[in-house]
Design a protein around this motif. Structure first.
Motif, PDB file in Angstrom:
ATOM      1  N   ILE A  82       0.826  -1.205   0.000  1.00  6.99           N
ATOM      2  CA  ILE A  82       0.000   0.000   0.000  1.00  6.99           C
ATOM      3  C   ILE A  82       0.860   1.255   0.000  1.00  6.99           C
ATOM      4  CG2 ILE A  82      -1.453   1.324   1.586  1.00  6.99           C
ATOM      5  CD1 ILE A  82      -2.925  -0.568  -0.243  1.00  6.99           C
ATOM      6  N   ILE A  83       1.945   1.213   0.782  1.00  9.86           N
ATOM      7  CA  ILE A  83       2.832   2.380   0.840  1.00  9.86           C
ATOM      8  C   ILE A  83       3.437   2.651  -0.535  1.00  9.86           C
ATOM      9  CG2 ILE A  83       5.063   3.168   1.761  1.00  9.86           C
ATOM     10  CD1 ILE A  83       4.223   1.741   4.413  1.00  9.86           C
ATOM     11  N   LEU A  84       3.727   1.571  -1.278  1.00  7.03           N
ATOM     12  CA  LEU A  84       4.282   1.751  -2.624  1.00  7.03           C
ATOM     13  C   LEU A  84       3.199   2.153  -3.621  1.00  7.03           C
ATOM     14  CD1 LEU A  84       6.610  -1.375  -2.763  1.00  7.03           C
ATOM     15  CD2 LEU A  84       7.341   1.013  -2.686  1.00  7.03           C
ATOM     16  N   ALA A  85       2.010   1.566  -3.461  1.00  3.28           N
ATOM     17  CA  ALA A  85       0.994   1.733  -4.509  1.00  3.28           C
ATOM     18  C   ALA A  85       0.245   3.060  -4.398  1.00  3.28           C
ATOM     19  CB  ALA A  85      -0.004   0.565  -4.452  1.00  3.28           C
ATOM     20  N   ILE A  86       0.035   3.556  -3.161  1.00  6.76           N
ATOM     21  CA  ILE A  86      -0.776   4.767  -3.029  1.00  6.76           C
ATOM     22  C   ILE A  86      -0.158   5.982  -3.735  1.00  6.76           C
ATOM     23  CG2 ILE A  86      -1.526   6.500  -1.334  1.00  6.76           C
ATOM     24  CD1 ILE A  86      -2.865   4.410   0.222  1.00  6.76           C
ATOM     25  N   PRO A  87       1.120   6.280  -3.517  1.00  5.48           N
ATOM     26  CA  PRO A  87       1.657   7.459  -4.217  1.00  5.48           C
ATOM     27  C   PRO A  87       1.556   7.336  -5.739  1.00  5.48           C
ATOM     28  CG  PRO A  87       3.193   6.694  -2.547  1.00  5.48           C
ATOM     29  CD  PRO A  87       2.125   5.659  -2.643  1.00  5.48           C
ATOM     30  N   GLY A 145       7.998  -8.882  -2.871  1.00  2.00           N
ATOM     31  CA  GLY A 145       6.586  -9.220  -2.701  1.00  2.00           C
ATOM     32  C   GLY A 145       5.726  -7.980  -2.624  1.00  2.00           C
ATOM     33  N   ALA A 146       6.200  -6.976  -1.875  1.00  2.13           N
ATOM     34  CA  ALA A 146       5.431  -5.747  -1.732  1.00  2.13           C
ATOM     35  C   ALA A 146       5.283  -5.043  -3.086  1.00  2.13           C
ATOM     36  CB  ALA A 146       6.100  -4.812  -0.722  1.00  2.13           C
ATOM     37  N   PHE A 147       6.366  -5.037  -3.873  1.00  2.00           N
ATOM     38  CA  PHE A 147       6.286  -4.424  -5.202  1.00  2.00           C
ATOM     39  C   PHE A 147       5.271  -5.167  -6.076  1.00  2.00           C
ATOM     40  CE2 PHE A 147      10.224  -1.916  -4.654  1.00  2.00           C
ATOM     41  CZ  PHE A 147       9.822  -0.766  -5.298  1.00  2.00           C
ATOM     42  N   THR A 148       5.333  -6.498  -6.046  1.00  3.50           N
ATOM     43  CA  THR A 148       4.420  -7.286  -6.862  1.00  3.50           C
ATOM     44  C   THR A 148       2.971  -7.028  -6.466  1.00  3.50           C
ATOM     45  OG1 THR A 148       6.133  -8.983  -6.923  1.00  3.50           O
ATOM     46  CG2 THR A 148       3.952  -9.608  -7.710  1.00  3.50           C
ATOM     47  N   LEU A 149       2.729  -7.038  -5.139  1.00  2.00           N
ATOM     48  CA  LEU A 149       1.368  -6.779  -4.662  1.00  2.00           C
ATOM     49  C   LEU A 149       0.948  -5.337  -4.996  1.00  2.00           C
ATOM     50  CD1 LEU A 149       1.421  -8.539  -1.177  1.00  2.00           C
ATOM     51  CD2 LEU A 149       0.084  -9.212  -3.183  1.00  2.00           C
ATOM     52  N   ALA A 150       1.909  -4.423  -4.993  1.00  2.00           N
ATOM     53  CA  ALA A 150       1.596  -3.027  -5.320  1.00  2.00           C
ATOM     54  C   ALA A 150       1.074  -2.922  -6.757  1.00  2.00           C
ATOM     55  CB  ALA A 150       2.829  -2.150  -5.126  1.00  2.00           C
ATOM     56  N   VAL A 151       1.767  -3.608  -7.670  1.00  2.00           N
ATOM     57  CA  VAL A 151       1.315  -3.580  -9.067  1.00  2.00           C
ATOM     58  C   VAL A 151      -0.099  -4.135  -9.180  1.00  2.00           C
ATOM     59  CG1 VAL A 151       1.790  -4.383 -11.411  1.00  2.00           C
ATOM     60  CG2 VAL A 151       3.682  -3.837  -9.885  1.00  2.00           C
ATOM     61  N   LEU A 152      -0.352  -5.175  -8.389  1.00  2.00           N
ATOM     62  CA  LEU A 152      -1.664  -5.819  -8.405  1.00  2.00           C
ATOM     63  C   LEU A 152      -2.761  -4.887  -7.892  1.00  2.00           C
ATOM     64  CD1 LEU A 152      -2.828  -9.078  -8.285  1.00  2.00           C
ATOM     65  CD2 LEU A 152      -3.027  -8.345  -5.926  1.00  2.00           C
ATOM     66  N   THR A 153      -2.430  -4.085  -6.862  1.00  2.00           N
ATOM     67  CA  THR A 153      -3.464  -3.234  -6.258  1.00  2.00           C
ATOM     68  C   THR A 153      -3.593  -1.885  -6.951  1.00  2.00           C
ATOM     69  OG1 THR A 153      -1.837  -2.502  -4.645  1.00  2.00           O
ATOM     70  CG2 THR A 153      -3.328  -4.221  -3.941  1.00  2.00           C
ATOM     71  N   LEU A 154      -2.641  -1.557  -7.820  1.00  2.00           N
ATOM     72  CA  LEU A 154      -2.692  -0.247  -8.487  1.00  2.00           C
ATOM     73  C   LEU A 154      -4.040   0.064  -9.138  1.00  2.00           C
ATOM     74  CD1 LEU A 154       0.719   0.531 -10.226  1.00  2.00           C
ATOM     75  CD2 LEU A 154      -0.538   1.935  -8.609  1.00  2.00           C
ATOM     76  N   PRO A 155      -4.587  -0.858  -9.949  1.00  2.00           N
ATOM     77  CA  PRO A 155      -5.854  -0.522 -10.616  1.00  2.00           C
ATOM     78  C   PRO A 155      -6.968  -0.195  -9.626  1.00  2.00           C
ATOM     79  CG  PRO A 155      -4.948  -2.554 -11.516  1.00  2.00           C
ATOM     80  CD  PRO A 155      -4.111  -2.188 -10.338  1.00  2.00           C
ATOM     81  N   LEU A 207      -5.626  -2.741   0.275  1.00  2.00           N
ATOM     82  CA  LEU A 207      -5.009  -3.427   1.401  1.00  2.00           C
ATOM     83  C   LEU A 207      -5.619  -4.819   1.589  1.00  2.00           C
ATOM     84  CD1 LEU A 207      -2.929  -2.586   3.607  1.00  2.00           C
ATOM     85  CD2 LEU A 207      -4.870  -2.165   5.096  1.00  2.00           C
ATOM     86  N   SER A 208      -6.956  -4.867   1.554  1.00  2.00           N
ATOM     87  CA  SER A 208      -7.620  -6.155   1.727  1.00  2.00           C
ATOM     88  C   SER A 208      -7.196  -7.109   0.632  1.00  2.00           C
ATOM     89  CB  SER A 208      -9.141  -5.985   1.665  1.00  2.00           C
ATOM     90  OG  SER A 208      -9.532  -4.894   2.426  1.00  2.00           O
ATOM     91  N   ARG A 209      -7.161  -6.582  -0.578  1.00  2.00           N
ATOM     92  CA  ARG A 209      -6.782  -7.418  -1.710  1.00  2.00           C
ATOM     93  C   ARG A 209      -5.365  -7.956  -1.531  1.00  2.00           C
ATOM     94  NH1 ARG A 209      -7.152  -7.267  -7.739  1.00  2.00           N
ATOM     95  NH2 ARG A 209      -6.660  -9.447  -8.059  1.00  2.00           N
ATOM     96  N   ALA A 210      -4.440  -7.036  -1.156  1.00  2.00           N
ATOM     97  CA  ALA A 210      -3.038  -7.427  -1.020  1.00  2.00           C
ATOM     98  C   ALA A 210      -2.859  -8.455   0.096  1.00  2.00           C
ATOM     99  CB  ALA A 210      -2.171  -6.204  -0.759  1.00  2.00           C
ATOM    100  N   ALA A 211      -3.579  -8.257   1.205  1.00  2.00           N
ATOM    101  CA  ALA A 211      -3.395  -9.152   2.344  1.00  2.00           C
ATOM    102  C   ALA A 211      -3.849 -10.566   2.014  1.00  2.00           C
ATOM    103  CB  ALA A 211      -4.169  -8.619   3.553  1.00  2.00           C
ATOM    104  N   GLY A 212      -4.855 -10.699   1.161  1.00  2.00           N
ATOM    105  CA  GLY A 212      -5.435 -12.008   0.917  1.00  2.00           C
ATOM    106  C   GLY A 212      -4.829 -12.778  -0.235  1.00  2.00           C
ATOM    107  N   GLU A 213      -3.973 -12.138  -1.039  1.00  2.00           N
ATOM    108  CA  GLU A 213      -3.463 -12.809  -2.230  1.00  2.00           C
ATOM    109  C   GLU A 213      -2.388 -13.841  -1.903  1.00  2.00           C
ATOM    110  OE1 GLU A 213      -4.135 -13.020  -5.287  1.00  2.00           O
ATOM    111  OE2 GLU A 213      -5.686 -11.473  -5.532  1.00  2.00           O
ATOM    112  N   THR A 214      -2.425 -14.960  -2.595  1.00  2.00           N
ATOM    113  CA  THR A 214      -1.424 -15.997  -2.410  1.00  2.00           C
ATOM    114  C   THR A 214      -0.473 -16.076  -3.603  1.00  2.00           C
ATOM    115  OG1 THR A 214      -3.197 -17.256  -1.389  1.00  2.00           O
ATOM    116  CG2 THR A 214      -1.118 -18.386  -1.723  1.00  2.00           C
ATOM    117  N   ALA A 215      -1.071 -16.160  -4.786  1.00  2.00           N
ATOM    118  CA  ALA A 215      -0.268 -16.407  -5.982  1.00  2.00           C
ATOM    119  C   ALA A 215       0.855 -15.390  -6.205  1.00  2.00           C
ATOM    120  CB  ALA A 215      -1.174 -16.480  -7.210  1.00  2.00           C
TER     121      ALA A 215
END
Lengths: 290, 253
Positions: A82-87, A145-155, A207-215
């Motif tokens: 989230i810290i990476l994706a929000i800005p 992992g945080a970067f990968t999840l950030a890309v995922l949550t960007l949209p 955040l919810s999305r990022a916390a729950g993702e496994t793949a």
């Protein structure tokens, strides 16, 4: 009286009744589904939740002990994402909504973002492995992992922020510009504060999305087993969703650890709920302050 | 007192895509006078008003021809800084649009974005402008509360105060009373009377009586053209053109 016969009146009322009923049942199904999942998890997992479970690492090939490293790992990964994706997300949304006139380029970018939202999460995992872990040499780590999840949550974040920005009336922008404010001052001092609740909503969803993702974290951040807590962002970590997956598919005692699996799922749900609650309280306080 | 020319509009044409919204407008606006733009909806009066502080720059697909001279300088000259231009030309909008901030912050906003930092000066200026907007007595005890808690009429006077706080030369008012009740309207009109000592005011209005009450000069627009302009007295008693007469007597429009 109007010309409608009693017969027609009756039919209209019946239709009205049927449609209302249909809407009501649809809404109820939603609620029931949520409650059912919750009941299912609580009934099977509550026995696992003990102080030890929450504060100790797993022991005996993960058949006993706790899940503290997973909790810490998931918190680190989702907050990091989230810290990476929000800005980046907020900046993109500002660009799309405030700085460009509607046109073909804008439509292409929007299309790209929407497609990003539709990409299966395992693809993000592979991308993260290839790009962050290998190419940028981050290794399997919280950072990757945080970067990968950030890309995922960007949209998600871009979408919610754009929604928030669109809800700010143009008259605010005009009033600000009319007072001799620059475009950036207008955005920073008037538009963004007014859009903040929307942006926070985006953050919560992300955040919810990022916390729950496994793949996405499977190849980029998650460790099968590591009893120690991470000491830096370059460490690999255990994570709640991946831990559930591991226990349920690759553990030594799959059947015997069922209650641990459900317990872990319960903790994940409450963790997400807790993080959301914090953001929701903060948002409510912001809205009150107006 | 000799009249001094403040704004000179010269052969202005304005297009939205292919639609010509203003045709060959030429009009002089004098300092310390109230000039009213009247005319039926869609006649271009608001478009013209928004040309004067280049608010129309925000619209895509618009094209503008001709000149608008403010103190003899063309505001559409490429080297004109739009931001500082807008500081010299304040604007009050149709619907009161205070920011979702405190009353104080609303008035102080213009000073803040223009780089003022001195707190004592700012507090003084906020008080002075709220007094000139005839709002101070009503809000002095809740100056740090949200501006959204004010009534519509108070909000609009706050917006006028907000515009005045950056000390512009010209005030543009786009139907400032259209969302207000008669009493609030009367207060704003009284305010306009006082403000013309300090400012040059241009007001767009749908309300003929309002134009007659507050303005010195009236310009009548129809279908994007300036039909007739004259002293307000003259326009409302002896208009030269039949079209103007029909409109102000309510026979069309």
């Amino acid at each position: 009286m109007f010309k409608n016969s009693n017969h027609v009146q009756g039919r209209r009322k019946l239709l009205q009744f049927i449609m209302f009923g249909f809407f009501r049942v649809s809404a109820a199904i939603n609620g029931i589904a949520l409650l059912a999942i919750f009941y299912f998890l609580v009934s099977r997992g509550w026995r696992a939740i003990t102080w030890t479970f929450l504060t100790q690492p797993p022991i005996d090939s993960m058949t006993k002990g706790g899940i503290l490293p997973c909790i810490v790992g998931t918190v680190c990964l989702s907050l990091g994402a989230i810290i990476l994706a929000i800005p980046i997300g907020v900046a993109s949304a500002i660009y799309l909504n405030e700085y460009t006139f509607q046109g073909r380029v804008l439509r292409m970018i929007r299309l790209g973002i929407n497609n990003l939202a539709g990409v299966p999460s395992i693809v993000f995992g592979l991308f993260g492995l290839a790009f962050f872990v290998v190419y940028l040499k981050m290794g399997v780590s919280i950072l990757a992992g945080a970067f990968t999840l950030a890309v995922l949550t960007l949209p998600v974040i871009i979408g919610a922020t754009e929604e928030g920005l669109r809800s700010v009336p143009d008259t605010y922008r005009e009033a600000s510009l009319g007072l001799g404010a620059t475009k950036w001052q207008t955005i920073y001092r008037v538009v963004l504060p007014a859009a903040l609740p929307g942006i926070l909503t985006g953050g919560i969803l992300g955040l919810s999305r990022a916390a729950g993702e496994t793949a996405p974290i499977m190849f980029t951040a998650a460790a099968f087993f590591t009893p120690s807590l991470p000491s830096s962002i370059f460490d690999e970590v255990m994570a709640l969703p991946y831990h559930i997956y591991v226990l349920a598919t690759a553990g030594t005692e799959i059947e015997a650890t069922r209650h641990l699996q459900y317990g872990t799922a319960l903790v994940l749900i409450f963790l997400v709920l807790g993080l959301n609650l914090m953001a929701i309280i903060y948002r409510a306080r912001l809205q009150k302050r107006r | 007192m000799e009249k001094s020319l403040k704004i000179a509009i010269k052969e202005l044409n304005f297009f939205y895509r292919d639609f010509k919204a203003l045709t060959d407008i030429s009009l002089d606006v004098y300092a310390h006078e109230v000039t009213a733009f009247i005319g039926p909806s869609g006649c271009g009066k608001s478009t013209l008003l928004r040309c004067l502080n280049r608010m129309n720059d925000l619209i895509s697909y618009r094209r503008i021809e001709g000149k608008i001279l403010l103190d003899d300088q063309n505001i559409y000259d490429p080297n004109v800084d739009v931001v500082s231009l807008r500081r010299r030309i304040g604007m009050v909008f149709q619907k009161p649009n205070p920011f979702p901030k405190s009353i104080f912050e609303n008035v102080a906003y213009g000073m803040r974005v223009n780089g003022f930092k001195d707190k004592a000066y700012m507090a003084q200026q906020v008080e002075t402008t709220l007094k000139s907007a005839a709002l101070w007595d009503e809000v002095k005890d809740r100056i740090h509360e949200s501006a959204l808690g004010l009534s519509g009429g108070q909000q609009q006077r706050l917006c006028i105060a907000r515009a005045m706080a950056v000390e512009p030369d010209v005030l543009l008012m786009d139907e400032p009373c259209s969302a207000l009740d008669p009493i609030a309207t009367q207060k704003i009109e009284e305010l306009i009377h006082q403000l013309k000592e300090t400012y040059t005011i241009i007001i767009v209005t749908h309300n003929m009586q309002q134009a007659a009450r507050v303005s010195d000069i009236t310009a009548f627009f129809y279908l994007g053209e300036l039909v007739e302009t004259d002293k307000t007295n003259t326009i409302f008693t002896r208009p030269k053109l039949r079209q103007t007469e029909d409109y102000i007597t309510g026979r069309f429009g």
